[in-house]
Design a protein around this motif. Sequence first.
Motif, PDB file in Angstrom:
ATOM      1  N   ILE A 202       0.953  -1.090   0.019  1.00 49.40           N
ATOM      2  CA  ILE A 202       0.080   0.140  -0.036  1.00 49.40           C
ATOM      3  C   ILE A 202       0.959   1.219  -0.002  1.00 49.40           C
ATOM      4  CG2 ILE A 202      -1.635   1.350   1.199  1.00 49.40           C
ATOM      5  CD1 ILE A 202      -2.761  -1.188   2.488  1.00 49.40           C
ATOM      6  N   ASN A 203       0.702   2.105  -0.927  1.00 50.54           N
ATOM      7  CA  ASN A 203       1.639   3.211  -1.246  1.00 50.54           C
ATOM      8  C   ASN A 203       1.154   4.357  -0.528  1.00 50.54           C
ATOM      9  OD1 ASN A 203       3.267   1.680  -3.236  1.00 50.54           O
ATOM     10  ND2 ASN A 203       1.680   1.983  -4.668  1.00 50.54           N
ATOM     11  N   SER A 204       0.165   4.616   0.046  1.00 46.04           N
ATOM     12  CA  SER A 204      -0.456   5.841   0.503  1.00 46.04           C
ATOM     13  C   SER A 204      -1.278   5.414   1.797  1.00 46.04           C
ATOM     14  CB  SER A 204      -0.913   6.634  -0.373  1.00 46.04           C
ATOM     15  OG  SER A 204      -1.514   7.843   0.083  1.00 46.04           O
ATOM     16  N   VAL A 205      -1.240   6.363   2.911  1.00 43.82           N
ATOM     17  CA  VAL A 205      -2.202   6.118   3.735  1.00 43.82           C
ATOM     18  C   VAL A 205      -3.653   6.440   3.490  1.00 43.82           C
ATOM     19  CG1 VAL A 205      -2.980   7.093   6.003  1.00 43.82           C
ATOM     20  CG2 VAL A 205      -0.722   7.055   5.515  1.00 43.82           C
ATOM     21  N   GLU A 206      -3.897   7.287   2.234  1.00 41.03           N
ATOM     22  CA  GLU A 206      -5.149   7.713   1.817  1.00 41.03           C
ATOM     23  C   GLU A 206      -5.891   6.622   1.024  1.00 41.03           C
ATOM     24  OE1 GLU A 206      -2.318   9.550   1.372  1.00 41.03           O
ATOM     25  OE2 GLU A 206      -2.914  11.371   2.470  1.00 41.03           O
ATOM     26  N   GLU A 207      -5.133   5.548   0.808  1.00 42.97           N
ATOM     27  CA  GLU A 207      -5.785   4.287   0.301  1.00 42.97           C
ATOM     28  C   GLU A 207      -6.497   3.288   1.261  1.00 42.97           C
ATOM     29  OE1 GLU A 207      -2.920   2.182  -2.085  1.00 42.97           O
ATOM     30  OE2 GLU A 207      -1.855   3.904  -3.119  1.00 42.97           O
ATOM     31  N   VAL A 208      -5.981   3.832   2.553  1.00 43.89           N
ATOM     32  CA  VAL A 208      -6.508   2.914   3.773  1.00 43.89           C
ATOM     33  C   VAL A 208      -7.845   3.498   4.252  1.00 43.89           C
ATOM     34  CG1 VAL A 208      -6.062   1.752   5.797  1.00 43.89           C
ATOM     35  CG2 VAL A 208      -4.262   2.089   3.787  1.00 43.89           C
ATOM     36  N   PHE A 209      -8.791   2.528   4.433  1.00 40.84           N
ATOM     37  CA  PHE A 209     -10.077   2.727   5.041  1.00 40.84           C
ATOM     38  C   PHE A 209     -10.153   2.670   6.439  1.00 40.84           C
ATOM     39  CE2 PHE A 209     -14.377   1.759   6.590  1.00 40.84           C
ATOM     40  CZ  PHE A 209     -14.944   2.994   6.478  1.00 40.84           C
ATOM     41  N   TYR A 210      -9.352   1.707   6.866  1.00 38.10           N
ATOM     42  CA  TYR A 210      -9.352   1.414   8.205  1.00 38.10           C
ATOM     43  C   TYR A 210      -7.983   0.725   8.565  1.00 38.10           C
ATOM     44  CZ  TYR A 210     -10.089  -0.410  13.129  1.00 38.10           C
ATOM     45  OH  TYR A 210     -10.213  -0.822  14.205  1.00 38.10           O
ATOM     46  N   ALA A 211      -7.303   0.912   9.400  1.00 43.75           N
ATOM     47  CA  ALA A 211      -6.038   0.295  10.055  1.00 43.75           C
ATOM     48  C   ALA A 211      -6.165   0.261  11.708  1.00 43.75           C
ATOM     49  CB  ALA A 211      -4.757   0.806   9.674  1.00 43.75           C
ATOM     50  N   GLU A 212      -5.758  -1.067  12.007  1.00 37.16           N
ATOM     51  CA  GLU A 212      -5.839  -1.278  13.504  1.00 37.16           C
ATOM     52  C   GLU A 212      -4.624  -1.989  13.827  1.00 37.16           C
ATOM     53  OE1 GLU A 212      -9.426  -3.053  15.745  1.00 37.16           O
ATOM     54  OE2 GLU A 212      -8.199  -4.638  15.636  1.00 37.16           O
ATOM     55  N   PHE A 213      -3.965  -1.457  15.306  1.00 38.99           N
ATOM     56  CA  PHE A 213      -2.722  -1.998  15.668  1.00 38.99           C
ATOM     57  C   PHE A 213      -2.977  -3.027  16.895  1.00 38.99           C
ATOM     58  CE2 PHE A 213       1.023  -1.999  18.324  1.00 38.99           C
ATOM     59  CZ  PHE A 213       1.994  -2.392  17.738  1.00 38.99           C
ATOM     60  N   THR A 214      -2.675  -4.182  16.772  1.00 38.57           N
ATOM     61  CA  THR A 214      -2.843  -5.085  17.632  1.00 38.57           C
ATOM     62  C   THR A 214      -1.772  -5.409  18.604  1.00 38.57           C
ATOM     63  OG1 THR A 214      -2.640  -6.985  16.318  1.00 38.57           O
ATOM     64  CG2 THR A 214      -4.841  -6.329  16.538  1.00 38.57           C
ATOM     65  N   LYS A 215      -1.954  -6.123  19.847  1.00 44.19           N
ATOM     66  CA  LYS A 215      -0.957  -6.479  20.750  1.00 44.19           C
ATOM     67  C   LYS A 215       0.281  -7.205  20.087  1.00 44.19           C
ATOM     68  CE  LYS A 215      -2.748 -11.168  22.389  1.00 44.19           C
ATOM     69  NZ  LYS A 215      -3.146 -11.902  23.329  1.00 44.19           N
ATOM     70  N   ASP A 216       0.077  -7.956  19.089  1.00 42.83           N
ATOM     71  CA  ASP A 216       1.194  -8.897  18.525  1.00 42.83           C
ATOM     72  C   ASP A 216       2.022  -7.961  17.389  1.00 42.83           C
ATOM     73  OD1 ASP A 216      -0.790  -9.298  17.095  1.00 42.83           O
ATOM     74  OD2 ASP A 216      -0.840 -11.016  16.523  1.00 42.83           O
ATOM     75  N   ASN A 217       1.965  -6.616  17.680  1.00 46.42           N
ATOM     76  CA  ASN A 217       2.491  -5.871  16.739  1.00 46.42           C
ATOM     77  C   ASN A 217       2.310  -5.932  15.174  1.00 46.42           C
ATOM     78  OD1 ASN A 217       4.057  -4.525  18.593  1.00 46.42           O
ATOM     79  ND2 ASN A 217       5.493  -6.050  18.588  1.00 46.42           N
ATOM     80  N   GLN A 218       0.739  -6.662  15.112  1.00 43.23           N
ATOM     81  CA  GLN A 218       0.369  -6.789  13.699  1.00 43.23           C
ATOM     82  C   GLN A 218      -0.583  -5.342  13.251  1.00 43.23           C
ATOM     83  OE1 GLN A 218       0.910  -9.331  11.498  1.00 43.23           O
ATOM     84  NE2 GLN A 218       2.511 -10.042  13.084  1.00 43.23           N
ATOM     85  N   LEU A 219      -0.407  -5.200  12.110  1.00 46.30           N
ATOM     86  CA  LEU A 219      -1.155  -4.150  11.428  1.00 46.30           C
ATOM     87  C   LEU A 219      -2.034  -4.549  10.644  1.00 46.30           C
ATOM     88  CD1 LEU A 219      -1.308  -0.992  11.738  1.00 46.30           C
ATOM     89  CD2 LEU A 219      -0.105  -1.007   9.435  1.00 46.30           C
ATOM     90  N   PHE A 220      -3.744  -4.400  11.138  1.00 39.98           N
ATOM     91  CA  PHE A 220      -4.703  -5.092  10.292  1.00 39.98           C
ATOM     92  C   PHE A 220      -5.085  -3.760   9.352  1.00 39.98           C
ATOM     93  CE2 PHE A 220      -9.424  -4.887   9.609  1.00 39.98           C
ATOM     94  CZ  PHE A 220      -9.566  -6.103   8.996  1.00 39.98           C
ATOM     95  N   VAL A 221      -5.252  -4.264   7.980  1.00 38.86           N
ATOM     96  CA  VAL A 221      -5.476  -3.118   7.025  1.00 38.86           C
ATOM     97  C   VAL A 221      -6.536  -3.334   6.326  1.00 38.86           C
ATOM     98  CG1 VAL A 221      -4.647  -1.640   5.197  1.00 38.86           C
ATOM     99  CG2 VAL A 221      -3.212  -2.044   7.149  1.00 38.86           C
ATOM    100  N   GLN A 222      -7.378  -2.455   6.191  1.00 38.82           N
ATOM    101  CA  GLN A 222      -8.470  -2.532   5.162  1.00 38.82           C
ATOM    102  C   GLN A 222      -8.615  -1.396   4.151  1.00 38.82           C
ATOM    103  OE1 GLN A 222     -12.601  -3.695   6.510  1.00 38.82           O
ATOM    104  NE2 GLN A 222     -13.484  -2.798   4.735  1.00 38.82           N
TER     105      GLN A 222
END
Length: 224
Positions: A202-222
């Motif tokens: 993903i090249n830009s933040v603007e392309e992301v609708f929702y992103a969530e950071f979880t305890k295991d340092n994983q970034l969930f991106v939609q």
Amino acid sequence: MEYRSIFIETVFGFIMLFVLAKLLGKTQIKQLTAFDFISALILGELVGNALYDNEVGIRQVGFAVAIWGALLYITELTTQKFKKTRAVLEGRPSMVIHKGNIQREEMKKSKLDMNQLLHLLRSKDVFSVQEVDYAILESDGTVSVLKKSADQQPTRTDFKLPKEQVYLPFMVINDGEPIIDSLKEIGKDEQWLKKELKKQKINSVEEVFYAEFTKDNQLFVQSN
């Protein structure tokens, strides 16, 4: 002039009610008791009537809202200092199921029928009265449920497992915009966020609708 007057009075009424809601606290909004319901209707009528009454101006709207707000505030103070008034002004909880038995008299007093009770139980993920040991109808119209031991979810304590620290997920992107406060909370910055997004092509933040950071340092991106 008529539209200008309506516009000014609408904005003023909105600001007054917003300030009043902030001063009275969250309970006036979240826990809508019978008394709070009446308050909401009255406040709406005060502002609504003022919009279409040529003889009522901003001063009258402000005065009426201020008086009603003062009455609400006095009522809140009264219920805090004099416990006996709470049952009258705020209502009291009713135990509608006791040790697995439906309390018909309590249901009659609360004007609650079986269809309504079942609806309230389903909202707590309970689909059978047989699963319930105790059910309490709260003053705001919700129901609190204690299931029978056989129907309760097992906990880590039940399995004698060691305790684990609880971590809160953080929303770091909302509709194409990074949430700076959340990034600071997890000790990250926008540069880290951009690098993580590139790992997911993903090249830009603007392309992301929702992103969530979880305890295991994983970034969930939609993406959008």
